[in-house]
Design a protein around this motif. Structure first.
Motif, PDB file in Angstrom:
ATOM      1  N   GLY A  59       0.801  -1.222   0.000  1.00  0.00           N
ATOM      2  CA  GLY A  59       0.000   0.000   0.000  1.00  0.00           C
ATOM      3  C   GLY A  59       0.832   1.269   0.000  1.00  0.00           C
ATOM      4  O   GLY A  59       0.293   2.367  -0.116  1.00  0.00           O
ATOM      5  N   ARG A  61       3.454   4.253  -1.108  1.00  0.00           N
ATOM      6  CA  ARG A  61       3.646   5.041  -2.321  1.00  0.00           C
ATOM      7  C   ARG A  61       5.110   5.432  -2.448  1.00  0.00           C
ATOM      8  O   ARG A  61       5.766   5.733  -1.450  1.00  0.00           O
ATOM      9  CB  ARG A  61       2.789   6.306  -2.272  1.00  0.00           C
ATOM     10  N   CYS A  62       5.569   5.437  -3.663  1.00  0.00           N
ATOM     11  CA  CYS A  62       6.916   5.901  -3.969  1.00  0.00           C
ATOM     12  C   CYS A  62       6.797   6.961  -5.047  1.00  0.00           C
ATOM     13  O   CYS A  62       6.038   6.797  -6.005  1.00  0.00           O
ATOM     14  CB  CYS A  62       7.804   4.757  -4.462  1.00  0.00           C
ATOM     15  N   ARG A  63       7.538   8.040  -4.861  1.00  0.00           N
ATOM     16  CA  ARG A  63       7.578   9.114  -5.848  1.00  0.00           C
ATOM     17  C   ARG A  63       9.035   9.398  -6.137  1.00  0.00           C
ATOM     18  O   ARG A  63       9.848   9.509  -5.208  1.00  0.00           O
ATOM     19  CB  ARG A  63       6.896  10.382  -5.333  1.00  0.00           C
ATOM     20  N   TRP A  77       6.143   7.193 -10.499  1.00  0.00           N
ATOM     21  CA  TRP A  77       5.511   6.771  -9.238  1.00  0.00           C
ATOM     22  C   TRP A  77       5.403   5.255  -9.195  1.00  0.00           C
ATOM     23  O   TRP A  77       5.424   4.591 -10.220  1.00  0.00           O
ATOM     24  CB  TRP A  77       4.107   7.383  -9.098  1.00  0.00           C
ATOM     25  N   TRP A  78       5.315   4.747  -7.977  1.00  0.00           N
ATOM     26  CA  TRP A  78       4.981   3.350  -7.713  1.00  0.00           C
ATOM     27  C   TRP A  78       3.903   3.332  -6.643  1.00  0.00           C
ATOM     28  O   TRP A  78       3.896   4.184  -5.749  1.00  0.00           O
ATOM     29  CB  TRP A  78       6.129   2.564  -7.104  1.00  0.00           C
ATOM     30  N   THR A  79       3.051   2.330  -6.691  1.00  0.00           N
ATOM     31  CA  THR A  79       2.213   1.950  -5.560  1.00  0.00           C
ATOM     32  C   THR A  79       2.558   0.492  -5.282  1.00  0.00           C
ATOM     33  O   THR A  79       2.389  -0.365  -6.158  1.00  0.00           O
ATOM     34  CB  THR A  79       0.713   2.104  -5.861  1.00  0.00           C
ATOM     35  N   THR A  81       2.096  -3.072  -4.096  1.00  0.00           N
ATOM     36  CA  THR A  81       0.902  -3.899  -3.906  1.00  0.00           C
ATOM     37  C   THR A  81       1.169  -5.149  -3.088  1.00  0.00           C
ATOM     38  O   THR A  81       0.226  -5.735  -2.546  1.00  0.00           O
ATOM     39  CB  THR A  81       0.286  -4.275  -5.273  1.00  0.00           C
ATOM     40  N   PHE A  91       4.598  -4.073  -7.562  1.00  0.00           N
ATOM     41  CA  PHE A  91       4.189  -2.669  -7.554  1.00  0.00           C
ATOM     42  C   PHE A  91       3.620  -2.261  -8.907  1.00  0.00           C
ATOM     43  O   PHE A  91       3.980  -2.811  -9.940  1.00  0.00           O
ATOM     44  CB  PHE A  91       5.342  -1.742  -7.150  1.00  0.00           C
ATOM     45  N   ASP A  92       2.707  -1.290  -8.853  1.00  0.00           N
ATOM     46  CA  ASP A  92       2.241  -0.619 -10.050  1.00  0.00           C
ATOM     47  C   ASP A  92       3.200   0.535 -10.281  1.00  0.00           C
ATOM     48  O   ASP A  92       3.700   1.148  -9.330  1.00  0.00           O
ATOM     49  CB  ASP A  92       0.808  -0.121  -9.867  1.00  0.00           C
ATOM     50  N   ASP A  93       3.453   0.844 -11.549  1.00  0.00           N
ATOM     51  CA  ASP A  93       4.505   1.780 -11.921  1.00  0.00           C
ATOM     52  C   ASP A  93       4.025   2.630 -13.086  1.00  0.00           C
ATOM     53  O   ASP A  93       3.368   2.111 -13.992  1.00  0.00           O
ATOM     54  CB  ASP A  93       5.737   0.941 -12.324  1.00  0.00           C
ATOM     55  N   HIS A 110       2.422  -3.230 -14.190  1.00  0.00           N
ATOM     56  CA  HIS A 110       2.500  -3.934 -12.903  1.00  0.00           C
ATOM     57  C   HIS A 110       3.760  -4.784 -12.942  1.00  0.00           C
ATOM     58  O   HIS A 110       3.957  -5.568 -13.877  1.00  0.00           O
ATOM     59  CB  HIS A 110       1.274  -4.815 -12.672  1.00  0.00           C
TER      60      HIS A 110
END
Length: 167
Positions: A59, A61-63, A77-79, A81, A91-93, A110
């Motif tokens: 969950g 977040r990466c920026r 960005w990444w989220t 998962t 992660f989503d990217d 993903h």
């Protein structure tokens, strides 16, 4: 070069990189978990990354942004998962706008990163899936394959502690 195989599958909407390193799974895991180590390889040479945010948890977040040779910035960005330390990261990217917010014009991918112990060495498989064949083709035309090969090619130096931040 640590990348030993790349597989493109337009029908499966996937791109897979397999790399091997003379380091333990735990050491290779740290090139993802530690943002300062991640910055030293995430962009291809000449495009170092800066992670402004790195919440390394499910969950999270990466920026980040990569900075080009003329000072141009490419934000992303990444989220995250899924995290199963030290063997699996998902992660989503995607690309971001100048404020670090997701730019949906190119869609998201993903990624599933798995680390496998090879008796003191580590095999890292990065499996990315795309939203469409057009998105995959666009990313390949933008140089994603060569960029990732070059970026992953820097991990040995990060593991050895011999490359300064910024490549």
């Amino acid at each position: 070069m640590p990348v030993i195989d790349v597989q493109k599958d337009v029908e499966a909407l996937s791109l897979t990189f397999v790399a091997e390193f003379d380091a333990s799974v735990e050491q290779v895991w740290q090139v993802w978990a530690d943002p300062r180590r991640l910055e030293r390889w995430w962009g291809p040479p000449g495009w170092p990354a800066t992670f402004e945010q790195h919440e390394f948890r499910e969950g999270g977040r990466c920026r980040y942004h990569m900075t080009g040779p003329q000072g141009e910035k490419a934000p992303g960005w990444w989220t995250i998962t899924a995290v199963d330390a030290p063997h699996r990261l998902e992660f989503d990217d995607g690309f971001a706008d100048e404020h670090g917010e997701p730019d949906t014009s190119l869609g998201a991918t993903h990624a599933v990163v798995t680390l496998e112990d090879l008796g003191g060495r580590t095999r890292m498989t990065t499996f990315s899936t795309f939203e469409s064949a057009d998105q995959l083709r666009t990313m390949l035309e933008m140089g994603m394959e060569e960029g990732m090969r070059q970026a992953m090619g820097q991990i040995d130096d990060v593991l050895a502690g011999s490359v300064p931040a910024g490549g």
